[in-house]
Design a protein around this motif. Structure first.
Motif, PDB file in Angstrom:
ATOM      1  N   CYS A 251       3.674  25.369  46.543  1.00 30.27           N
ATOM      2  CA  CYS A 251       4.071  24.302  45.620  1.00 30.27           C
ATOM      3  C   CYS A 251       2.860  23.797  44.836  1.00 30.27           C
ATOM      4  CB  CYS A 251       4.712  23.147  46.374  1.00 30.27           C
ATOM      5  SG  CYS A 251       6.279  23.553  47.164  1.00 30.27           S
ATOM      6  N   LEU A 252       3.085  23.425  43.577  1.00 33.68           N
ATOM      7  CA  LEU A 252       2.002  22.948  42.721  1.00 33.68           C
ATOM      8  C   LEU A 252       1.251  21.790  43.365  1.00 33.68           C
ATOM      9  CD1 LEU A 252       0.574  23.093  39.944  1.00 33.68           C
ATOM     10  CD2 LEU A 252       2.264  21.427  39.116  1.00 33.68           C
ATOM     11  N   ASP A 253       1.966  20.855  43.980  1.00 31.64           N
ATOM     12  CA  ASP A 253       1.325  19.710  44.598  1.00 31.64           C
ATOM     13  C   ASP A 253       0.375  20.130  45.717  1.00 31.64           C
ATOM     14  OD1 ASP A 253       1.455  16.635  44.639  1.00 31.64           O
ATOM     15  OD2 ASP A 253       1.707  17.152  46.753  1.00 31.64           O
ATOM     16  N   ALA A 254       0.743  21.172  46.441  1.00 23.25           N
ATOM     17  CA  ALA A 254      -0.089  21.642  47.553  1.00 23.25           C
ATOM     18  C   ALA A 254      -1.259  22.491  47.073  1.00 23.25           C
ATOM     19  CB  ALA A 254       0.759  22.454  48.537  1.00 23.25           C
ATOM     20  N   VAL A 255      -1.187  22.941  45.819  1.00 20.08           N
ATOM     21  CA  VAL A 255      -2.215  23.841  45.280  1.00 20.08           C
ATOM     22  C   VAL A 255      -3.196  23.111  44.371  1.00 20.08           C
ATOM     23  CG1 VAL A 255      -2.563  25.804  43.710  1.00 20.08           C
ATOM     24  CG2 VAL A 255      -0.757  25.897  45.446  1.00 20.08           C
ATOM     25  N   ALA A 256      -2.707  22.202  43.537  1.00 16.20           N
ATOM     26  CA  ALA A 256      -3.530  21.698  42.432  1.00 16.20           C
ATOM     27  C   ALA A 256      -3.678  20.184  42.380  1.00 16.20           C
ATOM     28  CB  ALA A 256      -2.937  22.186  41.106  1.00 16.20           C
ATOM     29  N   SER A 257      -3.107  19.457  43.317  1.00 13.97           N
ATOM     30  CA  SER A 257      -3.225  17.992  43.289  1.00 13.97           C
ATOM     31  C   SER A 257      -4.602  17.535  43.750  1.00 13.97           C
ATOM     32  CB  SER A 257      -2.163  17.369  44.195  1.00 13.97           C
ATOM     33  OG  SER A 257      -2.436  17.682  45.554  1.00 13.97           O
ATOM     34  N   GLY A 258      -4.871  16.247  43.555  1.00 19.02           N
ATOM     35  CA  GLY A 258      -6.134  15.688  44.042  1.00 19.02           C
ATOM     36  C   GLY A 258      -6.274  15.820  45.544  1.00 19.02           C
ATOM     37  N   ALA A 259      -5.185  15.578  46.272  1.00 22.37           N
ATOM     38  CA  ALA A 259      -5.228  15.721  47.731  1.00 22.37           C
ATOM     39  C   ALA A 259      -5.526  17.160  48.126  1.00 22.37           C
ATOM     40  CB  ALA A 259      -3.898  15.280  48.336  1.00 22.37           C
ATOM     41  N   ALA A 260      -4.976  18.130  47.368  1.00 19.43           N
ATOM     42  CA  ALA A 260      -5.220  19.542  47.666  1.00 19.43           C
ATOM     43  C   ALA A 260      -6.683  19.905  47.442  1.00 19.43           C
ATOM     44  CB  ALA A 260      -4.314  20.421  46.805  1.00 19.43           C
ATOM     45  N   LEU A 261      -7.273  19.391  46.352  1.00 18.12           N
ATOM     46  CA  LEU A 261      -8.670  19.713  46.088  1.00 18.12           C
ATOM     47  C   LEU A 261      -9.609  19.030  47.081  1.00 18.12           C
ATOM     48  CD1 LEU A 261      -7.516  21.016  43.522  1.00 18.12           C
ATOM     49  CD2 LEU A 261      -9.573  20.232  42.336  1.00 18.12           C
ATOM     50  N   VAL A 262      -9.280  17.814  47.502  1.00 18.87           N
ATOM     51  CA  VAL A 262     -10.076  17.167  48.555  1.00 18.87           C
ATOM     52  C   VAL A 262     -10.038  18.016  49.814  1.00 18.87           C
ATOM     53  CG1 VAL A 262     -10.192  15.170  50.097  1.00 18.87           C
ATOM     54  CG2 VAL A 262      -9.841  14.825  47.642  1.00 18.87           C
ATOM     55  N   ARG A 263      -8.862  18.497  50.163  1.00 17.47           N
ATOM     56  CA  ARG A 263      -8.709  19.373  51.337  1.00 17.47           C
ATOM     57  C   ARG A 263      -9.540  20.638  51.195  1.00 17.47           C
ATOM     58  NH1 ARG A 263      -3.360  21.836  50.592  1.00 17.47           N
ATOM     59  NH2 ARG A 263      -4.655  23.210  49.295  1.00 17.47           N
ATOM     60  N   ASP A 264      -9.435  21.311  50.050  1.00 20.15           N
ATOM     61  CA  ASP A 264     -10.115  22.594  49.866  1.00 20.15           C
ATOM     62  C   ASP A 264     -11.631  22.424  49.776  1.00 20.15           C
ATOM     63  OD1 ASP A 264      -7.633  23.744  49.920  1.00 20.15           O
ATOM     64  OD2 ASP A 264      -7.495  24.068  47.756  1.00 20.15           O
ATOM     65  N   LEU A 265     -12.085  21.369  49.127  1.00 21.34           N
ATOM     66  CA  LEU A 265     -13.525  21.125  49.034  1.00 21.34           C
ATOM     67  C   LEU A 265     -14.108  20.781  50.401  1.00 21.34           C
ATOM     68  CD1 LEU A 265     -13.659  19.148  45.677  1.00 21.34           C
ATOM     69  CD2 LEU A 265     -14.868  21.285  46.151  1.00 21.34           C
ATOM     70  N   THR A 266     -13.378  19.990  51.164  1.00 21.47           N
ATOM     71  CA  THR A 266     -13.832  19.661  52.515  1.00 21.47           C
ATOM     72  C   THR A 266     -13.950  20.921  53.359  1.00 21.47           C
ATOM     73  OG1 THR A 266     -12.792  17.473  52.374  1.00 21.47           O
ATOM     74  CG2 THR A 266     -13.331  18.295  54.577  1.00 21.47           C
ATOM     75  N   ALA A 267     -12.955  21.815  53.230  1.00 25.40           N
ATOM     76  CA  ALA A 267     -12.983  23.074  53.978  1.00 25.40           C
ATOM     77  C   ALA A 267     -14.158  23.950  53.550  1.00 25.40           C
ATOM     78  CB  ALA A 267     -11.669  23.829  53.781  1.00 25.40           C
ATOM     79  N   ALA A 268     -14.595  23.780  52.276  1.00 26.13           N
ATOM     80  CA  ALA A 268     -15.732  24.552  51.768  1.00 26.13           C
ATOM     81  C   ALA A 268     -17.068  23.883  52.078  1.00 26.13           C
ATOM     82  CB  ALA A 268     -15.579  24.751  50.261  1.00 26.13           C
ATOM     83  N   GLY A 269     -17.025  22.793  52.838  1.00 28.95           N
ATOM     84  CA  GLY A 269     -18.262  22.118  53.236  1.00 28.95           C
ATOM     85  C   GLY A 269     -18.772  21.100  52.254  1.00 28.95           C
ATOM     86  N   VAL A 270     -17.938  20.683  51.284  1.00 29.21           N
ATOM     87  CA  VAL A 270     -18.337  19.679  50.303  1.00 29.21           C
ATOM     88  C   VAL A 270     -17.804  18.329  50.763  1.00 29.21           C
ATOM     89  CG1 VAL A 270     -18.205  18.949  47.894  1.00 29.21           C
ATOM     90  CG2 VAL A 270     -18.255  21.400  48.459  1.00 29.21           C
ATOM     91  N   ALA A 271     -18.687  17.359  50.901  1.00 28.24           N
ATOM     92  CA  ALA A 271     -18.293  16.029  51.368  1.00 28.24           C
ATOM     93  C   ALA A 271     -17.628  15.260  50.230  1.00 28.24           C
ATOM     94  CB  ALA A 271     -19.506  15.267  51.883  1.00 28.24           C
ATOM     95  N   VAL A 272     -16.318  15.049  50.332  1.00 24.08           N
ATOM     96  CA  VAL A 272     -15.566  14.346  49.295  1.00 24.08           C
ATOM     97  C   VAL A 272     -14.392  13.633  49.968  1.00 24.08           C
ATOM     98  CG1 VAL A 272     -14.159  16.377  48.750  1.00 24.08           C
ATOM     99  CG2 VAL A 272     -14.451  14.599  47.034  1.00 24.08           C
ATOM    100  N   ARG A 273     -14.111  12.400  49.509  1.00 23.50           N
ATOM    101  CA  ARG A 273     -13.079  11.606  50.173  1.00 23.50           C
ATOM    102  C   ARG A 273     -11.797  11.446  49.366  1.00 23.50           C
ATOM    103  NH1 ARG A 273     -16.646   6.383  51.282  1.00 23.50           N
ATOM    104  NH2 ARG A 273     -17.201   6.965  49.140  1.00 23.50           N
ATOM    105  N   ASP A 274     -11.900  11.474  48.051  1.00 23.95           N
ATOM    106  CA  ASP A 274     -10.710  11.217  47.233  1.00 23.95           C
ATOM    107  C   ASP A 274     -10.870  11.883  45.867  1.00 23.95           C
ATOM    108  OD1 ASP A 274     -12.370   9.520  45.643  1.00 23.95           O
ATOM    109  OD2 ASP A 274     -11.964   7.852  46.987  1.00 23.95           O
ATOM    110  N   PRO A 275      -9.788  11.887  45.050  1.00 20.76           N
ATOM    111  CA  PRO A 275      -9.867  12.536  43.736  1.00 20.76           C
ATOM    112  C   PRO A 275     -10.939  11.947  42.817  1.00 20.76           C
ATOM    113  CG  PRO A 275      -7.579  12.204  44.360  1.00 20.76           C
ATOM    114  CD  PRO A 275      -8.402  11.489  45.382  1.00 20.76           C
ATOM    115  N   ALA A 276     -11.212  10.645  42.944  1.00 20.46           N
ATOM    116  CA  ALA A 276     -12.260  10.045  42.099  1.00 20.46           C
ATOM    117  C   ALA A 276     -13.612  10.690  42.372  1.00 20.46           C
ATOM    118  CB  ALA A 276     -12.326   8.536  42.341  1.00 20.46           C
TER     119      ALA A 276
END
Length: 383
Positions: A251-276
């Motif tokens: 689903c688009l929301d699971a792939v491209a939303s702010g929550a999805a990117l926070v999830r994917d960046l965290t998994a990649a070792g990038v410290a990020v808490r929210d879309p901002a």
């Protein structure tokens, strides 16, 4: 969606003419409605007596005495709007002409549930409103689907405890004011349309979640039950490996939303808490973040290309946190021009929001004013 038919020479019909800008004087009303000067004067006087209109000085003469200009009574009341997010709520109060009087952003936790959250925001609204100006109604935008027939929240992805909740019923414990409830992206579409009233507009909210609102022929389009424009659970090609909270994959929301990117960046070792913070990393040209935003924009653009081909809007507006991320917006724009029919994009404008974080509350105010000043409701009030 249009309301009941009303007589054009009724007080409500006359007020509609004046609100639209078509009429500015009693003589305009008489000419446009096709009634005598005395009948037009009687309708206008009833609207003045009931606090809907005021006289605003002399108009331009077309031979003879100058007509008295008519204007809405901005100070006859106020309306409030609440735009709920996962972690914050935007609150605002507007006068009866839709002019912003006060606004405030309040931290909330949507997961605390409807009783807690709605009690909290209602308390904030009453403090924000001027006690000397009567509050006439409240609009609430929620980050989930809303049944347009009932006002109930339906199967929201990020609103635990809200499924099936009647927001009006919950607020009825605090107030007897009219309450309008809608999806947040719909309110943002109305708010954006107020800034530039084109005929056909698509608004995409890209923040913690992804949503979409549609303006068709100048009016908010809900569809049969309120699901029009909901793109969040449309499938993105090639992303079937990504599970979504709805039980489907890709689903688009699971792939491209702010929550999805926070999830994917965290998994990649990038410290990020929210879309901002995702946007801030993009501003600093962080390579992984920039790449992920481009990919998210491409996925969103692919879904939107179907909307653009089918609906053929004048304008597509990108709002929400990711509207501030150029890699995301540019990728949407390039994908649309690549995927859409040339005829559909020939005059299409793809722009970022002009109303910014106030889009939702601005749209909410406009919906409440439409409700309160609907011709049939004005006629019932005047009798």
């Amino acid at each position: 969606m249009t309301g009941p038919q009303v007589a054009p020479d009724s007080p409500g019909g006359v007020l509609r003419l004046i609100r639209s800008g078509a009429a500015a004087s009693r003589s305009d009303v008489a000419r446009l409605v096709g009634v005598s000067a005395s009948t037009a004067a009687g309708r206008v006087q009833a609207l003045i007596d009931h606090g809907y209109l005021r006289e605003a000085g002399d108009g331009k003469s077309h031979g003879g005495r100058r007509p008295r200009r008519l204007a809405l009574r901005a100070d006859s009341g106020s309306v409030a709007a609440v735009d709920l997010g996962s972690h914050h709520a935007s609150l605002a109060v507007f006068d009866m002409c839709g002019t912003l009087l006060a606004e405030h952003e309040q931290p909330v936790r949507i997961g605390d549930g409807p009783s807690v959250v709605l009690s909290q925001v209602f308390s904030e609204v009453t403090q924000l409103a001027d006690p000397a100006i009567p509050l006439r109604g409240i609009t609430v935008g929620v980050p989930g689907p809303v049944d347009a027939r009932t006002g109930r929240v339906v199967s929201p992805s990020r609103m635990p405890g809200w499924n099936g909740v009647d927001v009006r019923e919950v607020l009825a414990a605090h107030t007897d004011l009219p309450v309008v409830v809608d999806n947040d992206a719909n309110l943002m579409a109305v708010g954006e349309h107020s800034a530039d009233p084109v005929r056909h507009l698509v608004f995409v909210k890209a923040g913690t979640g992804i949503g979409c609102g549609v303006i068709a022929s100048g009016r908010l389009h809900h569809g049969a039950v309120g699901a029009a424009g909901d793109i969040s659970h449309l499938a993105v090609r090639g992303r079937e490996d990504v599970e979504c909270s709805c039980g489907r994959n890709g689903c688009l929301d699971a792939v491209a939303s702010g929550a999805a990117l926070v999830r994917d960046l965290t998994a990649a070792g990038v410290a990020v808490r929210d879309p901002a913070e995702v946007v801030e990393l993009a501003w600093d040209a962080h390579p992984v973040t920039t790449r992920m935003l481009r990919e998210a924009g491409h996925a969103t653009g692919e879904i939107l290309s179907t909307i653009v081909n089918f609906f053929n809007p004048d304008v597509l507006v990108v709002g929400g946190q990711f509207s501030r991320a150029e890699p995301f917006v540019a990728s949407i724009r390039s994908t649309l021009y690549e995927r859409c029919l040339p005829m559909a994009t020939e005059d299409l404008q793809v722009i970022t929001t002009r109303t910014g974080r106030l889009a939702g509350v601005t749209g909410g105010a406009h919906l409440m004013l439409e409700y309160l000043l609907a011709p049939e409701r004005v006629n019932a009030a005047i009798g």
